[in-house]
Design a protein around this motif. Structure first.
Motif, PDB file in Angstrom:
ATOM      1  N   ILE A  92      -3.174   3.407   7.600  1.00 22.69           N
ATOM      2  CA  ILE A  92      -2.690   2.076   7.246  1.00 22.69           C
ATOM      3  C   ILE A  92      -3.238   1.802   5.857  1.00 22.69           C
ATOM      4  O   ILE A  92      -4.446   1.598   5.675  1.00 22.69           O
ATOM      5  CB  ILE A  92      -3.173   1.025   8.266  1.00 22.69           C
ATOM      6  CG1 ILE A  92      -2.710   1.408   9.674  1.00 22.69           C
ATOM      7  CG2 ILE A  92      -2.683  -0.361   7.892  1.00 22.69           C
ATOM      8  CD1 ILE A  92      -3.363   0.597  10.775  1.00 22.69           C
ATOM      9  N   ALA A 186      -7.429   2.758   9.092  1.00 23.56           N
ATOM     10  CA  ALA A 186      -7.009   1.780   8.094  1.00 23.56           C
ATOM     11  C   ALA A 186      -7.964   1.845   6.903  1.00 23.56           C
ATOM     12  O   ALA A 186      -9.182   1.812   7.073  1.00 23.56           O
ATOM     13  CB  ALA A 186      -7.003   0.373   8.684  1.00 23.56           C
ATOM     14  N   PRO A 203      -5.157  -2.528   3.138  1.00 23.12           N
ATOM     15  CA  PRO A 203      -4.030  -2.155   3.994  1.00 23.12           C
ATOM     16  C   PRO A 203      -2.689  -2.702   3.502  1.00 23.12           C
ATOM     17  O   PRO A 203      -1.640  -2.125   3.803  1.00 23.12           O
ATOM     18  CB  PRO A 203      -4.402  -2.774   5.354  1.00 23.12           C
ATOM     19  CG  PRO A 203      -5.892  -2.859   5.333  1.00 23.12           C
ATOM     20  CD  PRO A 203      -6.234  -3.192   3.914  1.00 23.12           C
TER      21      PRO A 203
END
Length: 227
Positions: A92, A186, A203
């Motif tokens: 992410i 992430a 992100p």
């Protein structure tokens, strides 16, 4: 405890296998190869746990006990909270739809900032590498295939909940990776400058030399974005 930089690859593999591919005390998958106190054997300790040894807060007997029975091999250990996955992780990052099959998401001024690879063995950990800028802008390899390289206090590592936090002792270098699941990571915040080129990533967006972009990193390639 002495660092062991001169181990052969076969010796490193044997140490990783014996220790469960993580710090024997806490299970963090970023580690150093260190000689066990009062023994010729090597073990794995994350930077935080190694700091406890240096401060005298972990005894030689305790370290030997952790090495004999690594936490990742204990029944209660929750592997899902750390990046133990046989697959290349999905990322992410930068406002891109879930990034897949991209081992090197970002290259800045010819330097691969992050690299991800699946473990060499199915029970191993996702291999993470991180290359950041020093205060003078020169590139520094901070993590190489999960091995923590700094020994001079120039970088700090900390596990905060489900986050791997890497911070420069001087300058603005910062990388925070949140372990969403075993095969999903992430990039919560990354900030570095290499040879005058500045990169900042969350992100939701990425910023290169002061210009902000969304959805610029491509999936399914060796390199997601070169800038």
């Amino acid at each position: 405890m002495l660092s062991l930089p001169d181990l052969t690859e076969q010796e490193r593999e044997e140490v990783r296998q014996a220790c469960g591919f993580a710090c024997v005390r806490c299970g963090v998958t970023i580690y150093r190869y260190l000689r066990l106190p009062d023994a010729a054997q090597a073990t794995l300790l994350c930077p935080t746990c190694h700091g406890l040894v240096e401060e005298g807060r972990l005894t030689a007997a305790q370290v030997h006990g952790f090495h004999t029975n690594p936490v990742v091999r204990q029944r209660h250990f929750a592997r899902d909270r750390l990046p133990f996955s046989p697959e290349l992780p999905m990322l992410i990052i930068g406002g891109t739809r879930l990034l897949r099959d991209t081992p090197i998401p970002l290259v800045l001024d010819g330097e691969p900032i992050m690299m991800f690879a699946p473990p060499r063995r199915s029970r191993g950990a996702t291999r993470i590498s991180l290359r950041m800028g020093a205060p003078d802008g020169s590139p520094v390899q901070v993590i190489n295939g999960n091995e923590w390289l700094p020994t001079d206090g120039s970088w700090h590592f900390l596990l905060r909940g489900d986050r791997y936090s890497i911070m420069a002792a001087r300058g603005e270098g910062l990388a925070v990776l949140r372990i969403v699941a075993r095969n999903r990571i992430a990039v919560e915040h990354l900030r570095t400058t290499i040879r005058g080129r500045r990169l900042e990533v969350t992100p939701d967006w990425l910023e290169i030399d002061g210009k902000r972009y969304v959805d610029r990193i491509g999936s399914g390639a060796l390199v997601g974005l070169e800038c």
